[in-house]
Design a protein around this motif. Sequence first.
Motif, PDB file in Angstrom:
ATOM      1  N   PRO A  21      -6.077  91.523 111.894  1.00  0.00           N
ATOM      2  CA  PRO A  21      -4.697  91.012 111.964  1.00  0.00           C
ATOM      3  C   PRO A  21      -4.218  91.029 113.411  1.00  0.00           C
ATOM      4  CG  PRO A  21      -4.739  93.253 111.082  1.00  0.00           C
ATOM      5  CD  PRO A  21      -6.169  92.798 111.170  1.00  0.00           C
ATOM      6  N   ASP A  22      -3.287  90.134 113.731  1.00  0.00           N
ATOM      7  CA  ASP A  22      -2.793  90.056 115.109  1.00  0.00           C
ATOM      8  C   ASP A  22      -2.181  91.377 115.567  1.00  0.00           C
ATOM      9  OD1 ASP A  22      -3.620  87.510 115.739  1.00  0.00           O
ATOM     10  OD2 ASP A  22      -1.767  86.559 115.080  1.00  0.00           O
ATOM     11  N   LYS A  23      -1.517  92.090 114.638  1.00  0.00           N
ATOM     12  CA  LYS A  23      -0.936  93.394 114.968  1.00  0.00           C
ATOM     13  C   LYS A  23      -1.767  94.484 114.285  1.00  0.00           C
ATOM     14  CE  LYS A  23       3.760  91.751 115.792  1.00  0.00           C
ATOM     15  NZ  LYS A  23       5.198  91.914 115.463  1.00  0.00           N
ATOM     16  N   ALA A  24      -2.972  94.678 114.824  1.00  0.00           N
ATOM     17  CA  ALA A  24      -3.934  95.579 114.175  1.00  0.00           C
ATOM     18  C   ALA A  24      -3.424  97.008 114.066  1.00  0.00           C
ATOM     19  CB  ALA A  24      -5.256  95.545 114.930  1.00  0.00           C
ATOM     20  N   SER A  25      -2.685  97.470 115.066  1.00  0.00           N
ATOM     21  CA  SER A  25      -2.257  98.867 115.066  1.00  0.00           C
ATOM     22  C   SER A  25      -1.274  99.162 113.937  1.00  0.00           C
ATOM     23  CB  SER A  25      -1.627  99.235 116.415  1.00  0.00           C
ATOM     24  OG  SER A  25      -0.465  98.469 116.644  1.00  0.00           O
ATOM     25  N   SER A  26      -0.471  98.166 113.536  1.00  0.00           N
ATOM     26  CA  SER A  26       0.512  98.379 112.477  1.00  0.00           C
ATOM     27  C   SER A  26       0.078  97.777 111.144  1.00  0.00           C
ATOM     28  CB  SER A  26       1.871  97.776 112.888  1.00  0.00           C
ATOM     29  OG  SER A  26       1.748  96.388 113.126  1.00  0.00           O
ATOM     30  N   GLU A  27      -1.075  97.138 111.102  1.00  0.00           N
ATOM     31  CA  GLU A  27      -1.562  96.514 109.875  1.00  0.00           C
ATOM     32  C   GLU A  27      -2.995  96.966 109.574  1.00  0.00           C
ATOM     33  OE1 GLU A  27      -1.001  92.265 109.920  1.00  0.00           O
ATOM     34  OE2 GLU A  27       0.911  92.445 110.956  1.00  0.00           O
ATOM     35  N   GLN A  28      -3.188  98.285 109.659  1.00  0.00           N
ATOM     36  CA  GLN A  28      -4.536  98.814 109.472  1.00  0.00           C
ATOM     37  C   GLN A  28      -5.045  98.622 108.050  1.00  0.00           C
ATOM     38  OE1 GLN A  28      -5.364 102.659 111.248  1.00  0.00           O
ATOM     39  NE2 GLN A  28      -3.734 102.400 112.758  1.00  0.00           N
ATOM     40  N   GLU A  29      -4.155  98.592 107.079  1.00  0.00           N
ATOM     41  CA  GLU A  29      -4.589  98.378 105.698  1.00  0.00           C
ATOM     42  C   GLU A  29      -5.234  97.004 105.530  1.00  0.00           C
ATOM     43  OE1 GLU A  29      -4.822 100.431 103.182  1.00  0.00           O
ATOM     44  OE2 GLU A  29      -4.111 102.040 104.492  1.00  0.00           O
ATOM     45  N   THR A  30      -4.751  96.036 106.286  1.00  0.00           N
ATOM     46  CA  THR A  30      -5.348  94.699 106.238  1.00  0.00           C
ATOM     47  C   THR A  30      -6.767  94.740 106.786  1.00  0.00           C
ATOM     48  OG1 THR A  30      -3.174  93.669 106.513  1.00  0.00           O
ATOM     49  CG2 THR A  30      -5.100  92.302 106.977  1.00  0.00           C
ATOM     50  N   THR A  31      -6.949  95.461 107.891  1.00  0.00           N
ATOM     51  CA  THR A  31      -8.289  95.618 108.465  1.00  0.00           C
ATOM     52  C   THR A  31      -9.223  96.294 107.470  1.00  0.00           C
ATOM     53  OG1 THR A  31      -7.478  95.697 110.739  1.00  0.00           O
ATOM     54  CG2 THR A  31      -9.613  96.750 110.295  1.00  0.00           C
ATOM     55  N   ILE A  32      -8.744  97.369 106.852  1.00  0.00           N
ATOM     56  CA  ILE A  32      -9.568  98.095 105.873  1.00  0.00           C
ATOM     57  C   ILE A  32      -9.953  97.176 104.717  1.00  0.00           C
ATOM     58  CG2 ILE A  32      -9.561  99.977 104.191  1.00  0.00           C
ATOM     59  CD1 ILE A  32      -7.709 101.504 106.149  1.00  0.00           C
ATOM     60  N   SER A  33      -8.992  96.407 104.230  1.00  0.00           N
ATOM     61  CA  SER A  33      -9.249  95.497 103.111  1.00  0.00           C
ATOM     62  C   SER A  33     -10.283  94.437 103.490  1.00  0.00           C
ATOM     63  CB  SER A  33      -7.937  94.825 102.687  1.00  0.00           C
ATOM     64  OG  SER A  33      -8.178  93.866 101.681  1.00  0.00           O
ATOM     65  N   THR A  34     -10.166  93.899 104.703  1.00  0.00           N
ATOM     66  CA  THR A  34     -11.108  92.863 105.146  1.00  0.00           C
ATOM     67  C   THR A  34     -12.522  93.411 105.242  1.00  0.00           C
ATOM     68  OG1 THR A  34      -9.355  91.742 106.402  1.00  0.00           O
ATOM     69  CG2 THR A  34     -11.637  91.222 106.988  1.00  0.00           C
ATOM     70  N   ILE A  35     -12.666  94.579 105.861  1.00  0.00           N
ATOM     71  CA  ILE A  35     -14.001  95.161 106.022  1.00  0.00           C
ATOM     72  C   ILE A  35     -14.578  95.580 104.670  1.00  0.00           C
ATOM     73  CG2 ILE A  35     -15.255  97.134 107.001  1.00  0.00           C
ATOM     74  CD1 ILE A  35     -13.514  96.860 109.492  1.00  0.00           C
ATOM     75  N   MET A  36     -13.728  96.080 103.790  1.00  0.00           N
ATOM     76  CA  MET A  36     -14.207  96.459 102.463  1.00  0.00           C
ATOM     77  C   MET A  36     -14.654  95.247 101.648  1.00  0.00           C
ATOM     78  SD  MET A  36     -14.386  99.661 102.146  1.00  0.00           S
ATOM     79  CE  MET A  36     -14.655  99.783 100.378  1.00  0.00           C
ATOM     80  N   SER A  37     -14.082  94.068 101.947  1.00  0.00           N
ATOM     81  CA  SER A  37     -14.519  92.858 101.248  1.00  0.00           C
ATOM     82  C   SER A  37     -15.960  92.515 101.617  1.00  0.00           C
ATOM     83  CB  SER A  37     -13.594  91.686 101.577  1.00  0.00           C
ATOM     84  OG  SER A  37     -13.772  91.226 102.901  1.00  0.00           O
ATOM     85  N   PHE A  38     -16.365  92.857 102.844  1.00  0.00           N
ATOM     86  CA  PHE A  38     -17.775  92.682 103.223  1.00  0.00           C
ATOM     87  C   PHE A  38     -18.656  93.572 102.338  1.00  0.00           C
ATOM     88  CE2 PHE A  38     -16.323  91.848 107.862  1.00  0.00           C
ATOM     89  CZ  PHE A  38     -16.212  90.489 107.630  1.00  0.00           C
ATOM     90  N   ALA A  39     -18.260  94.845 102.242  1.00  0.00           N
ATOM     91  CA  ALA A  39     -19.068  95.823 101.502  1.00  0.00           C
ATOM     92  C   ALA A  39     -19.159  95.487 100.019  1.00  0.00           C
ATOM     93  CB  ALA A  39     -18.485  97.227 101.697  1.00  0.00           C
ATOM     94  N   ALA A  40     -18.179  94.743  99.512  1.00  0.00           N
ATOM     95  CA  ALA A  40     -18.195  94.377  98.096  1.00  0.00           C
ATOM     96  C   ALA A  40     -19.288  93.357  97.772  1.00  0.00           C
ATOM     97  CB  ALA A  40     -16.833  93.824  97.689  1.00  0.00           C
ATOM     98  N   ASP A  41     -19.792  92.692  98.809  1.00  0.00           N
ATOM     99  CA  ASP A  41     -20.875  91.721  98.626  1.00  0.00           C
ATOM    100  C   ASP A  41     -22.203  92.467  98.744  1.00  0.00           C
ATOM    101  OD1 ASP A  41     -22.824  89.741  98.803  1.00  0.00           O
ATOM    102  OD2 ASP A  41     -21.582  88.419 100.031  1.00  0.00           O
ATOM    103  N   PRO A  42     -22.989  92.554  97.685  1.00  0.00           N
ATOM    104  CA  PRO A  42     -24.237  93.327  97.751  1.00  0.00           C
ATOM    105  C   PRO A  42     -25.264  92.768  98.730  1.00  0.00           C
ATOM    106  CG  PRO A  42     -24.111  92.058  95.712  1.00  0.00           C
ATOM    107  CD  PRO A  42     -22.764  91.963  96.357  1.00  0.00           C
ATOM    108  N   ASP A  43     -25.090  91.501  99.133  1.00  0.00           N
ATOM    109  CA  ASP A  43     -26.034  90.897 100.088  1.00  0.00           C
ATOM    110  C   ASP A  43     -25.722  91.253 101.536  1.00  0.00           C
ATOM    111  OD1 ASP A  43     -27.529  89.661  98.105  1.00  0.00           O
ATOM    112  OD2 ASP A  43     -26.261  87.874  98.105  1.00  0.00           O
ATOM    113  N   VAL A  44     -24.523  91.800 101.782  1.00  0.00           N
ATOM    114  CA  VAL A  44     -24.160  92.198 103.151  1.00  0.00           C
ATOM    115  C   VAL A  44     -24.874  93.490 103.503  1.00  0.00           C
ATOM    116  CG1 VAL A  44     -22.302  92.997 104.659  1.00  0.00           C
ATOM    117  CG2 VAL A  44     -21.939  91.012 103.178  1.00  0.00           C
ATOM    118  N   LYS A  45     -25.688  93.445 104.547  1.00  0.00           N
ATOM    119  CA  LYS A  45     -26.452  94.609 104.991  1.00  0.00           C
ATOM    120  C   LYS A  45     -25.993  95.121 106.363  1.00  0.00           C
ATOM    121  CE  LYS A  45     -29.102  94.279 101.370  1.00  0.00           C
ATOM    122  NZ  LYS A  45     -28.928  95.231 100.244  1.00  0.00           N
TER     123      LYS A  45
END
Length: 369
Positions: free
Chosen positions: A62-86
């Motif tokens: 997110p453009d305001k990463a420091s105040s929108e850390q939950e968005t960052t966490i959600s985005t990165i966790m969406s990668f992990a939800a894909d079993p093909d992502v290594k």
Amino acid sequence: MKRIVSMLLALVMIGISSSAFAAPFKIGLITDTVTQGEEAYRTAEKVVAKYGSDVVIHRTFPDKASSEQETTISTIMSFAADPDVKVIVAAFAMEGTTAAYQKVREVRPDILLLGGAPTEDPAILGETSDLVVGPDFIGMGAEVAETAKKMGATTMVHYSFPRHMANPIYLARHDKMKERCEALGITFIDGTTPDPMAEAGVSATQQYILEDVPRKVKQYGKNTAFFSTNVGMHEALIKSIYNTGAIFPHPDTPSPFYCYPGALGIEVPADKIGNAEWMCEQISAKLAEKKMNGRMGVWMPPAMPLIIESLCEYGMRIASGNYTPDQYLQPEILNQVLKEYTNGRYSSSLYTGADIPNYYVYISETVIL
């Protein structure tokens, strides 16, 4: 410039030789948005084109990463939800990356986690990552002072704000810069700006820079060098330095594409995006118009493209090999990748030795334009 040409040709050949790569897995890549860090975003586009959109999934902080850390966490966790992502690559590794990686570890300990140019404390990020790579920000402090001296600086102004100075890396770089300036006979000045993440936003910070640089040049003279810790103020800073004839060793993300085009009014055609040699030529031509050649600089190769491309290539090689998670840190493979992407011209060393054994830093060559 001939050395730069040979280096860029090597980069092109690497891209050609790898374009047909077919991976039985995916890489999740998260970078700046195009507004916060266009070079990182465009590099990500290049990586996607190289390996294929079916292999590299590109998302943004997110453009305001420091105040929108939950968005960052959600985005990165969406990668992990894909079993093909290594593999997951975060560059910059902004606020929220460490927390996200901790959560990924809980559900997918098999994923190779890579961080680039962290803005979070690397000592903490390193505990949850397999490998973190970034510019040697602390070493950069002394290097900026030395480059400023070569350019004829008698004064150095370091612009930042309390939030950034609370970061141990930024603080250590500041201290090294001040120490080296004093040793070189350069007067060191701390300049405190408004925080671009504060209520007034980036525009207030930029306006402060536009007003303060001329004041500082009037007070200390044209042989005043400037350095800033924040992306939001760099375009205004370069523009002000250009208009006043002062000195700019290089940005904190020292690339010819980092804020230079916007500040100097350089249009970048589609076929020149990512062409660092061409960009250096355009900046040099602009400087020549005001007889300012020798008063601005960049790193070659640029920092973020080197980090993003080499981390993605490292991820490809580790994920393609028969490595178990406890073998994901392979310094010899990192060194080989860096050699390929810099044509052998780089330095890489452990940041704090045993304290952060998986954090590697480097300094590129400074090119004075």
